[in-house]
Design an enzyme around this catalytic site. Structure first.
Site, PDB file in Angstrom:
ATOM      1  N   HIS A 188      30.065  -1.207  38.099  1.00  0.00           N
ATOM      2  CA  HIS A 188      29.100  -0.763  39.058  1.00  0.00           C
ATOM      3  C   HIS A 188      28.396   0.593  39.009  1.00  0.00           C
ATOM      4  O   HIS A 188      27.438   0.946  39.141  1.00  0.00           O
ATOM      5  CB  HIS A 188      29.718  -1.066  40.332  1.00  0.00           C
ATOM      6  CG  HIS A 188      30.140  -2.655  40.577  1.00  0.00           C
ATOM      7  ND1 HIS A 188      29.088  -3.418  40.683  1.00  0.00           N
ATOM      8  CD2 HIS A 188      31.467  -3.168  40.810  1.00  0.00           C
ATOM      9  CE1 HIS A 188      30.047  -4.642  40.885  1.00  0.00           C
ATOM     10  NE2 HIS A 188      31.055  -4.460  40.796  1.00  0.00           N
ATOM     11  N   GLU A 427      14.240 -16.183  18.022  1.00  0.00           N
ATOM     12  CA  GLU A 427      15.324 -15.653  17.366  1.00  0.00           C
ATOM     13  C   GLU A 427      16.102 -16.014  16.481  1.00  0.00           C
ATOM     14  O   GLU A 427      17.128 -15.551  16.253  1.00  0.00           O
ATOM     15  CB  GLU A 427      16.230 -15.166  18.836  1.00  0.00           C
ATOM     16  CG  GLU A 427      16.445 -16.324  19.534  1.00  0.00           C
ATOM     17  CD  GLU A 427      17.191 -15.913  20.837  1.00  0.00           C
ATOM     18  OE1 GLU A 427      17.494 -15.016  21.304  1.00  0.00           O
ATOM     19  OE2 GLU A 427      17.187 -17.008  21.713  1.00  0.00           O
ATOM     20  N   ASP A 451      19.291 -11.211  18.395  1.00  0.00           N
ATOM     21  CA  ASP A 451      19.895 -12.242  17.610  1.00  0.00           C
ATOM     22  C   ASP A 451      18.820 -12.579  16.208  1.00  0.00           C
ATOM     23  O   ASP A 451      19.510 -12.650  15.301  1.00  0.00           O
ATOM     24  CB  ASP A 451      19.669 -13.705  18.487  1.00  0.00           C
ATOM     25  CG  ASP A 451      20.821 -13.839  19.380  1.00  0.00           C
ATOM     26  OD1 ASP A 451      21.950 -13.656  18.872  1.00  0.00           O
ATOM     27  OD2 ASP A 451      20.567 -14.195  20.390  1.00  0.00           O
ATOM     28  N   CYS A 498      11.244  -9.113  23.691  1.00  0.00           N
ATOM     29  CA  CYS A 498      12.096  -8.957  24.870  1.00  0.00           C
ATOM     30  C   CYS A 498      13.765  -8.374  24.305  1.00  0.00           C
ATOM     31  O   CYS A 498      14.594  -8.151  25.078  1.00  0.00           O
ATOM     32  CB  CYS A 498      12.344 -10.073  25.452  1.00  0.00           C
ATOM     33  SG  CYS A 498      13.117 -11.559  24.945  1.00  0.00           S
TER      34      CYS A 498
HETATM   35  C1  PEP Z   1      17.936 -11.186  21.910  1.00  0.00           C
HETATM   36  O1  PEP Z   1      18.684 -11.913  21.307  1.00  0.00           O
HETATM   37  O2  PEP Z   1      17.234 -10.277  21.363  1.00  0.00           O
HETATM   38  C2  PEP Z   1      17.762 -11.564  23.384  1.00  0.00           C
HETATM   39  C3  PEP Z   1      16.686 -10.942  24.137  1.00  0.00           C
HETATM   40  O3  PEP Z   1      18.666 -12.306  24.173  1.00  0.00           O
HETATM   41  P1  PEP Z   1      20.187 -11.828  24.407  1.00  0.00           P
HETATM   42  O4  PEP Z   1      20.354 -10.472  24.089  1.00  0.00           O
HETATM   43  O5  PEP Z   1      20.357 -12.242  25.476  1.00  0.00           O
HETATM   44  O6  PEP Z   1      20.857 -12.926  23.142  1.00  0.00           O
HETATM   45 MG    MG Z   2      19.336 -13.974  22.195  1.00  0.00          MG
END
Ligand code: PEP
Ligand code: MG
Length: 539
Positions: A188, A427, A451, A498
């Site tokens: 937190h 990914e 990923d 992302c």
């Molecule tokens: C990623 O793999 O880049 C992603 C955004 O998903 P996560 O980090 O939740 O696997």
């Molecule tokens: Mg991912």
């Protein structure tokens, strides 16, 4: 001058006097009692008082730090009523004829131990909450005073660890930085530091008796310097001034467009793990939510979250975003995110195993429940859905079919829903190589570089031994990123990033040149990326 190394959970520099957080003395004695019923009554009265205190804290936090951060006090109120907890306290009082303080302390220790021994990182952290409510109960029962920080000027706060109820009672205007001995990246305190945009370190074994001494926290290097010499102090004062100027400049970017000097626009969205993160998204003026990691709803629950529970969470986020786009990623568990009640079993290669969309496509009940909840929430704002870990056209078609089925069912039930874009995460190298085909099937791509890098470079993203090999700027990744954006656009889809790489401002221009339409980053990085975009000139 003494320099100590810790682990940074949020960057920045702070200089100021040290204030050491003092805890309430919660040591209890094993006192015998004569009348168990009266003692149990005393415990229930204390529990009621503790809940009233928590309600007051909730109200205070709501005003100061927003609903998302206040929710923990609702959770604590519920924990006080937890049947296992209550029964354990009552049983100990009755069977051992001991005082309520001792029964609470024993129950708290036992339950915290159980949470700590769990594999799941989220559940592990609940141990701190059990200790927190137990200390509150003991404080009420014994009439001991409150914990706190003894400071009259802005200070660097040193603590063993800080419980949520302790952080909310702090006068935030007096905290320049958090430095704790324990805690984790997701504790937190770390979350609060990110929200407050101040440096924070964990794992610092600071010496006793440093109250009042001057210190420097360097959240970039993960160090704290106690009693710095004049030269060091002068160097850091310059850094602090630069940081202050940068913050002021960044704050001026709120409300401004994400547009390059030559007129190219891009969307900058933020990544969240749940309702609690939305306040920070809004505060940093993100244009939307580019990745809602919905699996946290499942991780935080000890059974499958129901359609209504999920609907309530999605609706809240969607409403808080007031019409701005919210991209909800369907369940991505397995690999590093294990959820006990799914009973996934042990796998030799979990990152290459039964995870994400593979679970959804084989657990229709789970998939349908989530999609129904998301579609229902879409009625209250702008929602998109994206599917993780896609490797084939067939998977995409199955996801779309399931979305159609859910819509038909909602129609039949007379339940309204909005226009929902469907996208996929890119990914896996397989998805990259067939991205030309996939683009024709979906509205958008969002590249999960975390990923994608793991699978392309064959490097386990969880293994710290491989940190030096994990090259997120590897030419293979950059070539793939270009290919993904090109194929998306040729197929009529938009493209975003992302994964963590989206916030790497050394690549922002590159992403713009590749033609990306959106970057989704952690809320505290939104304005930094905006600044980079506004300074870019692609002509
Ligand atoms: C990623 O793999 O880049 C992603 C955004 O998903 P996560 O980090 O939740 O696997
Ligand atoms: Mg991912």
């Amino acid at each position: 001058m003494e320099t100590m190394q810790g682990k940074s959970v949020f960057g920045g520099v702070a200089i100021g006097p040290i204030a050491v957080f003092s805890k309430v003395d919660t040591t209890v004695r094993r006192e015998s009692i004569d009348d168990a019923d009266t003692e149990i009554e005393r415990y229930h009265k204390a529990s009621e008082d503790a809940k009233n205190q928590l309600q007051a804290l909730y109200d205070k936090a709501l005003k100061e730090v927003g609903e998302a951060n206040a929710q923990i006090f609702e959770v604590h109120q519920m924990m006080l009523d937890d049947l296992d907890y209550v029964e354990s306290v009552e049983n100990i009082i009755r069977s051992e004829n001991v005082c309520a303080e001792y029964a609470c302390a024993t129950t708290g220790d036992n339950m915290a131990e159980i949470f700590s021994s769990m594999d799941d990182a989220y559940m592990k952290e609940r141990a701190a909450d059990v200790k927190d409510i137990t200390n509150r109960l003991i404080g009420v029962l014994s009439g001991k005073g409150a914990s706190g920080m003894n400071a009259t000027e802005p200070s660097i706060l040193l603590a063993d660890d800080l419980a949520p109820s302790e952080t909310v009672q702090l006068d935030k205007s007096l905290v320049l930085s958090f430095v704790t001995r324990y805690g984790s990246t997701n504790s937190h305190t770390a979350i609060l530091a990110r929200t407050m945009n101040i440096p924070a370190l964990i794992g610092v074994d600071y010496p006793e008796n440093c109250e009042g001494k001057t210190a420097i926290v360097d959240g970039h290097k993960g160090t704290i310097i106690i009693d710095p010499d004049e030269d060091t102090l002068a160097q850091y004062r310059v850094k602090l001034e630069e940081q202050q100027k940068e913050k002021e400049l960044l704050a001026k970017l709120k409300g401004k467009e994400n547009v390059t000097k030559d007129g190219r626009k891009i969307n900058i969205y933020a990544n969240i793990g749940g309702v609690k993160d939305v306040a920070s998204v809004l505060d940093n003026d993100a244009g939307g939510i580019g990745l809602f990691r919905s699996e946290f709803l499942y991780l935080e629950s000890d059974d499958y979250p129901t359609e209504d529970e999920q609907f309530a969470a999605y609706k809240k986020v969607v409403e808080m975003m007031g019409g701005k786009k919210v991209i909800i990623r369907t369940l991505d568990i397995g690999a590093d995110k294990q959820v006990g009640y799914f009973d996934l079993g042990k796998e030799d290669n979990p990152a290459l195993g039964y995870r994400a969309i593979r679970i959804c496509l084989t657990r229709e009940d789970v998939f349908k429940t989530q999609l129904r909840a998301i579609y229902r929430a879409s009625h209250y704002g702008t929602v998109s859905i994206m599917f993780p870990m896609i490797i084939s056209l067939d998977e995409v078609k199955k996801c779309k079919e399931m979305a159609e089925t859910v819509k038909n069912e909602l129609d039949a039930d007379g339940i309204p829903y909005g226009d929902v874009e469907l996208g996929i995460m890119i990914e896996t190298p397989a998805a990259v190589m067939i991205s030309d085909v996939l683009a024709k099937e979906v509205d958008f791509f969002s590249v999960g570089t975390n990923d994608l890098t793991q699978y392309t470079l064959a490097i386990d993203r969880q293994n710290p031994k491989l940190d030096d090999f994990y090259d997120s700027h590897h030419p293979a990744i950059l070539k793939m990123l270009k290919m993904i954006a090109d194929n998306a656009h040729a197929g009529g889809a938009w493209a975003g990033i992302c994964g963590e790489l989206g916030a790497d401002t050394t690549l922002t221009e590159e992403f713009l040149k590749m033609g990306y339409d959106e970057l989704s980053v952690s809320p505290s990085m939104v304005l930094k990326v905006r600044e980079k975009v506004r300074n870019a000139d692609l002509s």
